[in-house]
Design an enzyme around this catalytic site. Sequence first.
Site, PDB file in Angstrom:
ATOM      1  N   TYR A  88     -27.306 152.383  73.151  1.00 56.02           N
ATOM      2  CA  TYR A  88     -27.381 153.435  71.927  1.00 56.02           C
ATOM      3  C   TYR A  88     -28.557 153.610  71.345  1.00 56.02           C
ATOM      4  O   TYR A  88     -28.075 154.300  70.460  1.00 56.02           O
ATOM      5  CB  TYR A  88     -26.003 152.846  71.903  1.00 56.02           C
ATOM      6  CG  TYR A  88     -24.750 152.032  72.566  1.00 56.02           C
ATOM      7  CD1 TYR A  88     -24.356 152.742  73.651  1.00 56.02           C
ATOM      8  CD2 TYR A  88     -23.991 151.402  71.857  1.00 56.02           C
ATOM      9  CE1 TYR A  88     -23.245 153.008  74.636  1.00 56.02           C
ATOM     10  CE2 TYR A  88     -23.220 150.703  73.304  1.00 56.02           C
ATOM     11  CZ  TYR A  88     -22.616 151.585  73.832  1.00 56.02           C
ATOM     12  OH  TYR A  88     -21.809 150.944  75.124  1.00 56.02           O
TER      13      TYR A  88
ATOM     14  N   HIS B  18     -24.722 147.017  81.472  1.00 54.89           N
ATOM     15  CA  HIS B  18     -24.193 147.937  81.569  1.00 54.89           C
ATOM     16  C   HIS B  18     -23.418 148.948  82.998  1.00 54.89           C
ATOM     17  O   HIS B  18     -22.318 149.230  81.957  1.00 54.89           O
ATOM     18  CB  HIS B  18     -25.544 149.108  80.891  1.00 54.89           C
ATOM     19  CG  HIS B  18     -24.830 149.622  79.373  1.00 54.89           C
ATOM     20  ND1 HIS B  18     -25.215 150.306  78.580  1.00 54.89           N
ATOM     21  CD2 HIS B  18     -23.422 150.462  79.933  1.00 54.89           C
ATOM     22  CE1 HIS B  18     -23.871 150.862  77.994  1.00 54.89           C
ATOM     23  NE2 HIS B  18     -22.466 151.187  78.324  1.00 54.89           N
TER      24      HIS B  18
HETATM   25  N1  LIG Z   1     -19.178 150.073  78.450  1.00 57.10           N
HETATM   26  C1  LIG Z   1     -19.416 151.252  78.624  1.00 57.10           C
HETATM   27  O1  LIG Z   1     -20.192 151.363  79.793  1.00 57.10           O
HETATM   28  C2  LIG Z   1     -18.710 151.796  77.361  1.00 57.10           C
HETATM   29  C3  LIG Z   1     -18.407 153.175  77.253  1.00 57.10           C
HETATM   30  C4  LIG Z   1     -18.170 153.624  76.159  1.00 57.10           C
HETATM   31  C5  LIG Z   1     -17.809 153.159  75.114  1.00 57.10           C
HETATM   32  N2  LIG Z   1     -17.580 151.866  74.818  1.00 57.10           N
HETATM   33  C6  LIG Z   1     -17.986 151.024  73.753  1.00 57.10           C
HETATM   34  O2  LIG Z   1     -17.135 151.198  73.235  1.00 57.10           O
HETATM   35  C7  LIG Z   1     -16.755 151.599  72.095  1.00 57.10           C
HETATM   36  C8  LIG Z   1     -15.405 152.360  71.946  1.00 57.10           C
HETATM   37  O3  LIG Z   1     -15.828 153.754  73.297  1.00 57.10           O
HETATM   38  P1  LIG Z   1     -15.516 155.192  72.310  1.00 57.10           P
HETATM   39  O4  LIG Z   1     -16.120 155.752  71.020  1.00 57.10           O
HETATM   40  O5  LIG Z   1     -15.788 155.911  74.062  1.00 57.10           O
HETATM   41  O6  LIG Z   1     -13.958 156.016  72.324  1.00 57.10           O
HETATM   42  P2  LIG Z   1     -13.008 155.485  71.461  1.00 57.10           P
HETATM   43  O7  LIG Z   1     -12.978 153.947  70.935  1.00 57.10           O
HETATM   44  O8  LIG Z   1     -11.384 155.621  72.719  1.00 57.10           O
HETATM   45  O9  LIG Z   1     -12.615 156.860  70.739  1.00 57.10           O
HETATM   46  C9  LIG Z   1     -13.796 157.116  69.629  1.00 57.10           C
HETATM   47  C10 LIG Z   1     -12.905 157.862  68.280  1.00 57.10           C
HETATM   48  O10 LIG Z   1     -11.608 157.686  68.031  1.00 57.10           O
HETATM   49  C11 LIG Z   1     -11.185 157.789  67.265  1.00 57.10           C
HETATM   50  N3  LIG Z   1     -10.642 156.946  66.605  1.00 57.10           N
HETATM   51  C12 LIG Z   1     -10.951 155.848  66.783  1.00 57.10           C
HETATM   52  N4  LIG Z   1      -9.502 154.996  65.466  1.00 57.10           N
HETATM   53  C13 LIG Z   1      -8.254 155.830  65.653  1.00 57.10           C
HETATM   54  C14 LIG Z   1      -7.479 156.052  64.910  1.00 57.10           C
HETATM   55  N5  LIG Z   1      -6.602 154.770  64.738  1.00 57.10           N
HETATM   56  N6  LIG Z   1      -6.675 157.249  64.671  1.00 57.10           N
HETATM   57  C15 LIG Z   1      -7.311 158.186  64.867  1.00 57.10           C
HETATM   58  N7  LIG Z   1      -8.991 158.494  65.570  1.00 57.10           N
HETATM   59  C16 LIG Z   1      -9.321 157.515  66.158  1.00 57.10           C
HETATM   60  C17 LIG Z   1     -12.306 157.688  66.367  1.00 57.10           C
HETATM   61  O11 LIG Z   1     -12.682 158.815  65.090  1.00 57.10           O
HETATM   62  P3  LIG Z   1     -13.202 158.794  63.969  1.00 57.10           P
HETATM   63  O12 LIG Z   1     -14.535 157.880  64.050  1.00 57.10           O
HETATM   64  O13 LIG Z   1     -12.518 159.774  63.664  1.00 57.10           O
HETATM   65  O14 LIG Z   1     -11.879 157.441  63.304  1.00 57.10           O
HETATM   66  C18 LIG Z   1     -13.498 158.014  66.940  1.00 57.10           C
HETATM   67  O15 LIG Z   1     -13.756 159.284  67.818  1.00 57.10           O
HETATM   68  C19 LIG Z   1     -17.964 152.499  71.789  1.00 57.10           C
HETATM   69  O16 LIG Z   1     -18.125 152.085  70.041  1.00 57.10           O
HETATM   70  C20 LIG Z   1     -18.815 151.512  72.865  1.00 57.10           C
HETATM   71  O17 LIG Z   1     -19.051 150.581  72.045  1.00 57.10           O
HETATM   72  C21 LIG Z   1     -18.836 150.564  76.028  1.00 57.10           C
END
Ligand SMILES: NC(=O)c1ccc[n+]([C@@H]2O[C@H](COP(=O)([O-])OP(=O)(O)OC[C@H]3O[C@@H](n4cnc5c(N)ncnc54)[C@H](OP(=O)(O)O)[C@@H]3O)[C@@H](O)[C@H]2O)c1
Length: 272
Positions: free
Chosen positions: A44, A102
């Site tokens: 990241y 990862h």
């Molecule tokens: N291990 C891996 O390979 C891997 C891959 C991807 C991600 N991750 C980890 O998992 C975390 C989360 O995953 P992600 O960011 O991919 O996806 P996510 O949590 O599904 O989506 C984040 C998005 O959803 C929106 N959101 C979040 N809560 C909300 C709510 N209550 N209402 C409306 N919109 C909402 C956010 O917008 P707003 O900011 O406008 O709220 C943001 O744009 C990452 O930050 C990372 O730490 C790990």
Amino acid sequence: MNICFHKTYQRAFGTFPLTGEVLTQAVRAAAKVGYRAFDTAQMYGNEGDTGVALAATGIARDDLCITTKVHPDNFSESLFLPSVEKSLKDLKVADVDVLLLHWPPIDGDIAPSLRLLQKALEAGLTRNIGVSNYTVQMMREATQIVDGPIVTNQIEFHPLLNQDKLLAVATETGIPLSSYSSVARGEVFKHAIFAEIGTGYGKSAAQIVLRWILQKGVALNTMSTNPVNIAANFEIMDFTLSSIDMARIEAMTATGFRIVGKGLVPWAPDWD
Ligand SMILES: NC(=O)c1ccc[n+]([C@@H]2O[C@H](COP(=O)([O-])OP(=O)(O)OC[C@H]3O[C@@H](n4cnc5c(N)ncnc54)[C@H](OP(=O)(O)O)[C@@H]3O)[C@@H](O)[C@H]2O)c1
């Protein structure tokens, strides 16, 4: 008890793709509503900013559960441990709570990187070890290679994707699952059912989705930059979805929507 396994820590705050002031503000808002678990990764490019943001919260180190992940480019004898030492320096901590691989390596041979991960544990660089984006077969193999517990397999998990095979092997191997892309980066909101179910509980669509994940026995990673969403995503412990609603949401997994496929990252294995 290891702090990461207390129920507060079943709701972790993800930091991808945040950096700088946006990350600092998001972490501050998350800490304020009660988040104590935070998820970052070498990939990241924000471990330094995460370290600054966590230090600024003033939360005692032992009350935090910090996860970071080793980049597959560092899966070699010469690079692995130095890369983790750099992560710790950037995060401004003596060790992390959970260190994950990862992604599986591109050649699919998971043993060398798992052995290096175990070395990081033995060297005291992390309190626990785990994996991410492992398949059913890899989870089974990993238990044969690693001596001791693997505390998580962090995978894409939300109600638009059926992950029953991984859930079954989590029970079989004793490797718990944790979610990423828990609201499918907003895709869940295109389906009215979650908001509809939410009206019965006085909860939002996002809260219904996250509660469903927890009731499936999967720990959460959620990310938001919006303080209202950050608070809502944490406030999911004061209600329980009925078995009927769990089943209605379960039916949505037939949608088969996946964010992280081969096109997005070169390390993605053939998913189960
Ligand atoms: N291990 C891996 O390979 C891997 C891959 C991807 C991600 N991750 C980890 O998992 C975390 C989360 O995953 P992600 O960011 O991919 O996806 P996510 O949590 O599904 O989506 C984040 C998005 O959803 C929106 N959101 C979040 N809560 C909300 C709510 N209550 N209402 C409306 N919109 C909402 C956010 O917008 P707003 O900011 O406008 O709220 C943001 O744009 C990452 O930050 C990372 O730490 C790990």
